[in-house]
Design an enzyme around this catalytic site. Structure first.
Site, mmCIF file in Angstrom:
data_model
loop_
_atom_site.group_PDB
_atom_site.id
_atom_site.type_symbol
_atom_site.label_atom_id
_atom_site.label_comp_id
_atom_site.label_asym_id
_atom_site.label_seq_id
_atom_site.Cartn_x
_atom_site.Cartn_y
_atom_site.Cartn_z
ATOM 1 N N LYS A 68 0.817 -1.215 0.000
ATOM 2 C CA LYS A 68 0.000 0.000 0.000
ATOM 3 C C LYS A 68 0.852 1.268 0.000
ATOM 4 C CE LYS A 68 -0.731 0.335 5.019
ATOM 5 N NZ LYS A 68 -0.071 1.624 5.248
ATOM 6 N N THR A 69 1.975 1.244 0.718
ATOM 7 C CA THR A 69 2.824 2.439 0.734
ATOM 8 C C THR A 69 3.397 2.713 -0.651
ATOM 9 O OG1 THR A 69 3.401 1.991 3.042
ATOM 10 C CG2 THR A 69 4.802 3.532 1.841
ATOM 11 N N ASP A 87 -3.841 7.551 4.748
ATOM 12 C CA ASP A 87 -3.402 6.173 5.007
ATOM 13 C C ASP A 87 -4.080 5.647 6.276
ATOM 14 O OD1 ASP A 87 -2.019 3.811 4.728
ATOM 15 O OD2 ASP A 87 -0.090 4.604 5.400
ATOM 16 N N GLU A 88 -4.203 4.326 6.375
ATOM 17 C CA GLU A 88 -4.772 3.660 7.565
ATOM 18 C C GLU A 88 -6.146 4.244 7.932
ATOM 19 O OE1 GLU A 88 -3.422 1.062 8.559
ATOM 20 O OE2 GLU A 88 -1.238 1.151 8.389
ATOM 21 N N GLN A 140 -7.834 -4.923 9.590
ATOM 22 C CA GLN A 140 -6.758 -4.508 10.492
ATOM 23 C C GLN A 140 -7.189 -3.354 11.400
ATOM 24 O OE1 GLN A 140 -2.604 -4.709 8.820
ATOM 25 N NE2 GLN A 140 -3.700 -4.764 6.863
ATOM 26 N N ARG A 190 2.090 -10.462 10.326
ATOM 27 C CA ARG A 190 3.413 -9.841 10.509
ATOM 28 C C ARG A 190 4.518 -10.810 10.108
ATOM 29 N NH1 ARG A 190 1.798 -5.572 9.673
ATOM 30 N NH2 ARG A 190 -0.099 -6.743 9.264
#
Length: 787
Positions: free
Chosen positions: A49-50, A237-238, A274, A624
């Protein structure tokens, strides 16, 4: 060759836009190229995504659709903002200068520095951190005698923060249905006085930074229009972690202030799977209802994972698939199947920790670095056994979440001096430094100073300069005037002297560093080094931001979190909570405490959506891991001085059996036998749905199982270990087991009893099996017989 080298360099500064989509997968490419409507990028864990966000920003600039100064990109941490800024800079070079890539709070501070006069504040306002706010609340509660009503500073701070993030004030609280207790009634007055004291001090707390920006954009349409004209693209973002205040801020920026007016194009990136910060006010509906809030939304799913092997992702998909409030997606990887997931059930927390330590040492022997390994847990209380065993095993580790640099007392003292220079109206900062280092200004003298300042209508630093008028003794009067003079001189010096030099001179003049250097306390040397580090940071800051003011530096400091400084290169295993783990990745991950009451946590069982959030937390932990994932539990655990039998987490039952490599099952050490399909754990808690009025109901009309009523015996007739008595032990089989006896276990084969502890239904045998394995078994329920 170009006849104009400088113009050639300028032309080459912006890369060819087509090159910015090379190497992207089809969904990433579409997300970079989409234009013309709100865009929701549902980005699964590890899906790049980044990269998508940074390439979208770079593409907008490379195609000339926006100048860098017309881009506003918002993240949740300084670390993420810095990473995004560096990546865009690498793609565009110097052309990237001028973009607003920052956290919510940093972006709002920039707006407020320019516009807050509209709200009656001065631009040099102070930002109160959590400690400052609590100190102020403590004083107000004491003044109102609200402590007698049971109101504590911590409780007041938590509730006020909740209310502010919901954009509610003291009047809203007063109008709300009822003050159910004296403490609730007292909170209304405390809340009002707290806000008044902040405004009087020309200060904002952390929540105010967002709240006041929202109020500014709502109350002053011309300000709102100004920023809507300034920014052509807003990217967030997020987004799944946004609360109501953050949602309103984005809505106000991204929707026209008037019919047909200008508004930036909005892009948000997030993943409902998330969303794990409901306890901080995050509202999952912000992302699940995004298309309703912003009509015409284009949604793009990023499902290809570049981090983990497929077995890890298949486990994550299977677990999160039990949640219903989500966009349907399945992560997949081209990195191969990878290893199966290791699962271990220990007899106790120490047994579980020993497994973790042994596996870590094995992975390290096989070439994995210590810093490539992380251990996650649901609560900090779980670290005791882990730390003890890791120390014994010689495994270097570090706990993520120690005392933050800016929370250390000596650093806060130094910052309070700087705040007093920038914002003399900030009584909290000035009162903190009056007697630091000690200069004979006690509580009585302090109160006389405050009274004098109030009577004269001046701030405390001005009162210090006029201390001779208060009528105190010559020694304390001299100390007060010297302090006032030092603050006044520093304030004047800021006009024409280097910022770092002014601060160094101030701290030297007031004797803050000298007092620590001359102290007999050996820890004070380390504290003095912390102040040296603060000054070094200021020097670095002034080199980066040549035109920055002291207020800018303080804002930068107060918006920096210790989590943003995470250093993964120290050669130690990282121990952290699952919440802390979000956004990180490691080649090897251990998730401990997979037990009912821990994960999912017992506090979630009665909360609407609580189990779903705990499942998302587990999902975050799983995703993770890059190559190795281990899950563990204990069949007994000591808490609050009592040892209790533990039931394995329902989440273990949600992972397909063929993905798991059981090293030791619960029933092999006297734990609860497997239930449900295929002999594995099963309960109906996950079929619970809420009927809209907060009542719980089972989907399909199913009746609750033992999981909904832990005190009931399952219909299968299975008995929990804590229900078994000596009368249930088969006579003549192992009831009179003794040390030295040989036994046969259903899974481990034959072995010898080395030690017996406890008695009756709680008797535990330590057995060394002929295979070399050493196990602890609850005699009453273990599948053993005499050999």
């Amino acid at each position: 060759m170009s006849s104009n080298p400088s113009s050639a360099r300028a032309a080459s500064a912006v890369p060819d836009a087509d090159r910015l989509v090379v190497g992207l997968n089809p969904q990433q490419r579409e997300a970079v190229l989409h234009r013309g409507s709100p865009l929701l990028i549902v980005a699964g864990a590890g899906s790049g995504k980044t990269r998508v966000l940074t390439h979208r920003i770079a593409h907008l600039i490379a195609t000339g659709e926006a100048w860098p100064s017309q881009i506003l990109a918002i993240t949740f941490t300084n670390k993420a903002a810095n990473e995004m800024r560096e990546r865009v800079g690498a793609l565009l070079g110097g052309v990237a200068e001028g973009m607003w890539i920052s956290t919510f709070h940093s972006a709002c501070v920039r707006i407020l520095r320019r516009e807050i006069a509209e709200l009656g504040y001065r631009s040099g306002f102070t930002i109160y951190d959590t400690h400052d706010s609590r100190t102020l609340l403590k004083r107000i509660i004491k003044e109102h005698h609200a402590d007698a009503d049971g109101l504590t500073p911590a409780a007041a701070q938590h509730r006020i923060s909740q209310l502010k993030n919901e954009l509610r004030d003291a009047d809203d609280l007063a109008r709300a249905e009822g003050a159910h207790s004296p403490a609730d009634a007292a909170l209304v007055d405390v809340f009002r006085d707290y806000d008044w004291a902040l405004q009087h001090a020309n200060a904002l707390d952390f929540d105010d930074i967002l709240v006041q920006t929202v109020h500014l954009l709502e109350a002053f349409p011309e300000v709102r229009r100004r920023y809507q004209r300034r920014f052509r693209h807003v990217l967030v973002d997020e987004y799944q972690d946004t609360n109501h205040a953050q949602y309103e801020l984005i809505r106000l920026l991204a929707t026209p202030a008037e019919e047909g007016g200008p508004a930036p194009e909005l892009t948000v990136v997030g993943d409902s799977d998330q969303s794990i910060y409901a306890f901080r006010g995050a509202d999952l509906r912000n992302i699940t209802h995004f298309d309703e809030d912003f009509p015409g939304t284009r949604m793009i799913l990023l499902e290809q994972n570049y981090r983990s092997t497929q077995r890890i992702l298949s486990a994550a998909n299977a677990v999160i698939g039990h949640n219903f409030d989500r966009a349907d997606k399945n992560l997949w990887s081209a990195l191969g199947d990878g290893d199966r997931i290791t699962v271990y059930a220990g007899y106790s927390a120490h047994d579980e920790a020993q497994f973790v330590a042994d596996e870590i040492r094995r992975l390290h022997r096989e070439g994995l670095g210590w810093s490539d390994i992380a251990v996650f847990y649901r609560t900090n209380a779980q670290t005791r056994a882990l730390e003890e065993i890791l120390v014994r095993a010689g495994v270097p580790y570090r706990l993520i979440g120690g005392t933050r640099f800016y929370d250390r007392a000596e650093v806060k003292d130094a910052l309070a001096y700087l705040i007093a220079v920038v914002n003399p109206a900030d009584d909290l900062a000035v009162r903190r430094i009056l007697n630091v280092p000690r200069r004979g200004i006690g509580p009585t003298t302090e109160q006389r100073l405050v009274t004098f300042a109030a009577r004269e209508g001046i701030d405390l630093p001005a009162a210090l300069v006029r201390a001779e008028e208060i009528g105190l003794g010559p020694k304390v009067t001299g100390a007060m005037t010297a302090l006032g003079g030092a603050l006044a001189d520093a304030r004047a010096a800021l006009a024409d002297q280097p910022l770092d030099g002014v601060v160094a001179d101030l701290l030297d003049r007031v004797g803050l560093v000298r007092a620590l250097r001359e102290s007999q306390d050996p820890q004070d040397e380390a504290r003095a080094e912390n102040l040296d580090e603060l000054l070094a940071q200021l020097v670095d800051y002034t080199e980066r931001e040549a035109d920055a003011t002291l207020a800018d530096f303080l804002a930068d400091v107060q918006l920096t979190a210790a989590a943003d400084e995470l250093d993964a290169g120290q050669g130690a295993v990282s121990l952290m909570t699952l919440h802390t783990a979000k956004g990180l990745e490691y080649p090897a991950v251990f998730i401990t405490g997979l037990e009912e009451g821990l994960l999912p946590h017992r506090m979630s069982l009665d909360e609407v959506g609580g189990i779903a959030e705990e499942r998302r937390l587990f999902y975050v932990g799983i995703t993770r891991a890059q190559r190795h994932l281990a899950l563990s539990m204990a069949v007994s655990r000591t808490a609050y001085g009592q040892t209790n039998d533990q039931i394995p987490s329902r989440f273990l039952d949600e992972i397909p059996e063929d993905l798991l490599d059981w090293r030791q099952r619960p029933e092999e050490v006297g734990g609860v036998r497997a239930l449900g399909r295929g002999g594995r754990w099963r309960d109906a808690e996950d079929d619970v749905r809420h009927d809209g009025r907060g009542r719980r109901a089972l989907a399909g009309g199913a009746r609750p199982t033992h999981a909904d009523h832990p005190g009931r015996r399952p219909a299968s007739g299975h008995r929990w270990a804590n229900e078994i008595t000596t009368a249930d032990i088969p006579r003549g089989q192992v009831a009179d087991l003794a040390e030295g006896d040989r036994i046969r276990h259903g899974s481990f084969g034959e072995g010898i009893v080395l030690q017996l502890t406890g008695r009756g239904a709680k008797q535990v045998a330590t057995v060394r099996f002929d295979s070399g394995a050493r196990k602890k078994l609850v005699v009453a329920v273990a599948p053993i017989e005499r050999a």
